[in-house]
Design a protein around this motif. Sequence first.
Motif, PDB file in Angstrom:
ATOM      1  N   GLN A   1       0.839  -1.213   0.000  1.00  0.00           N
ATOM      2  CA  GLN A   1       0.000   0.000   0.000  1.00  0.00           C
ATOM      3  C   GLN A   1       0.872   1.261   0.000  1.00  0.00           C
ATOM      4  O   GLN A   1       0.634   2.200  -0.765  1.00  0.00           O
ATOM      5  CB  GLN A   1      -0.857   0.035   1.270  1.00  0.00           C
TER       6      GLN A   1
ATOM      7  N   TRP B   1       1.451   4.355  -2.751  1.00  0.00           N
ATOM      8  CA  TRP B   1       1.366   5.789  -2.436  1.00  0.00           C
ATOM      9  C   TRP B   1       2.638   6.528  -2.865  1.00  0.00           C
ATOM     10  O   TRP B   1       2.589   7.638  -3.386  1.00  0.00           O
ATOM     11  CB  TRP B   1       1.148   6.001  -0.931  1.00  0.00           C
TER      12      TRP B   1
ATOM     13  N   THR C   1      -4.080   8.503   2.791  1.00  0.00           N
ATOM     14  CA  THR C   1      -5.322   8.469   3.549  1.00  0.00           C
ATOM     15  C   THR C   1      -5.911   7.074   3.734  1.00  0.00           C
ATOM     16  O   THR C   1      -6.817   6.893   4.539  1.00  0.00           O
ATOM     17  CB  THR C   1      -6.371   9.379   2.880  1.00  0.00           C
ATOM     18  N   SER C   2      -5.399   6.087   2.998  1.00  0.00           N
ATOM     19  CA  SER C   2      -5.932   4.743   3.216  1.00  0.00           C
ATOM     20  C   SER C   2      -5.261   4.061   4.417  1.00  0.00           C
ATOM     21  O   SER C   2      -5.638   2.950   4.784  1.00  0.00           O
ATOM     22  CB  SER C   2      -5.761   3.889   1.948  1.00  0.00           C
TER      23      SER C   2
END
Length: 346
Positions: free
Chosen positions: A32, A36, A49-50
């Motif tokens: 993840q 980003w 933001t995740s």
Amino acid sequence: MKSVKKDIRALTKEQLRDFFVSQGDKSFRGNQVYEWLWQKSAHSFEAMTSLSKETRKMLEDNFVINHIKVDLMQRSSDGTIKNAVRLHDDLVVESVLIPTKSRTTACVSSQVGCSLDCKFCATSRLKRMRNLNPDEIYDQVVAIDNESRLYFGRRLSNIVFMGMGEPLMNYNNVLKAIDKITSEEGLGMSPKRITVSTSGVPKMIRKMADDEVKFKLAVSLHSAIEDVRTSIMPFNAKFTLTDLRASLVYWYEKTKSRITYEYIVWKGINDTQEAANALVEFCRFAPSKVNLIEYNPIDDGEFKQAQDTAIQTYVNTLERNGITVTVRRSRGKDIDAACGQLANKQ
Ligand code: SAH
């Protein structure tokens, strides 16, 4: 005080995954974050933001993101854009967006300054300060892609390594940057749309051939006569035309990729029929084409663009011998963004 935290983008995806495992988290968290950092080009951990607030804070405590900052953007009357790019240690390089009807080309830097000494190039007046990191090269491309969307409503289509520096003197980082640029986990651009331009470092051209790279090769030749080339590009005494030629033959044998020769015709230096004939002969060694580029004066008057008749002599001589030749006009001259003018003047 300067931060001593590690730049998170120096980590591979594997290392990021391992880092999360070492923190008692799941390895996929590494994927993840990787997304980003590269695909989404996040400038801060805050922007991810995740991820949970705690994870973002933990990353903040351990790492930095040394993102480049576009300090100054200048626009030329012909649409060309030049970015002055500030690095995390406050050094500055430049990159250029060159729009045409159908393309947007990014011209990016590979080093701060340059270690070579081409007498006609403004960048050679700056001494080489350091190599750019892969992420600093990648960021220049992302910045130009964003500007292309914003001002021209389309994506960046091509990249040339023709900004500051000698890309083959920073080969590993250039290669890593290109890997990210072409990867689906980065910008997903085709390597065929990327050109690495070199002053001619034979050993590294051989290495590139062995590495079976898929991007294109351009060589700033400017003379096919040994002593003339040494007089304008002094490093040619060490990296001779004879060596260069052999490395280019090797390159073509391995990659089957046609070479582009960049060539400026100067008054009193190479504006003769004999010089044009030497170029034709050089072009015979490996499939190639020639870009005759316009000279952009850099100040002292030592070099002057040859007369149009001399350039026409080159065009006729090359064409008569079946070699493709284009005459390229310069872009962005009013903002010192043209070839050879990148010298951090602002
Ligand atoms: N070091 C690499 C890439 C940077 S130079 C190389 O030499 O290829 C990018 C291109 O600009 C080269 O073809 C170079 O020969 C050319 N160039 C340098 N100074 C110039 C000038 N004053 N006017 C026009 N082109 C120039």
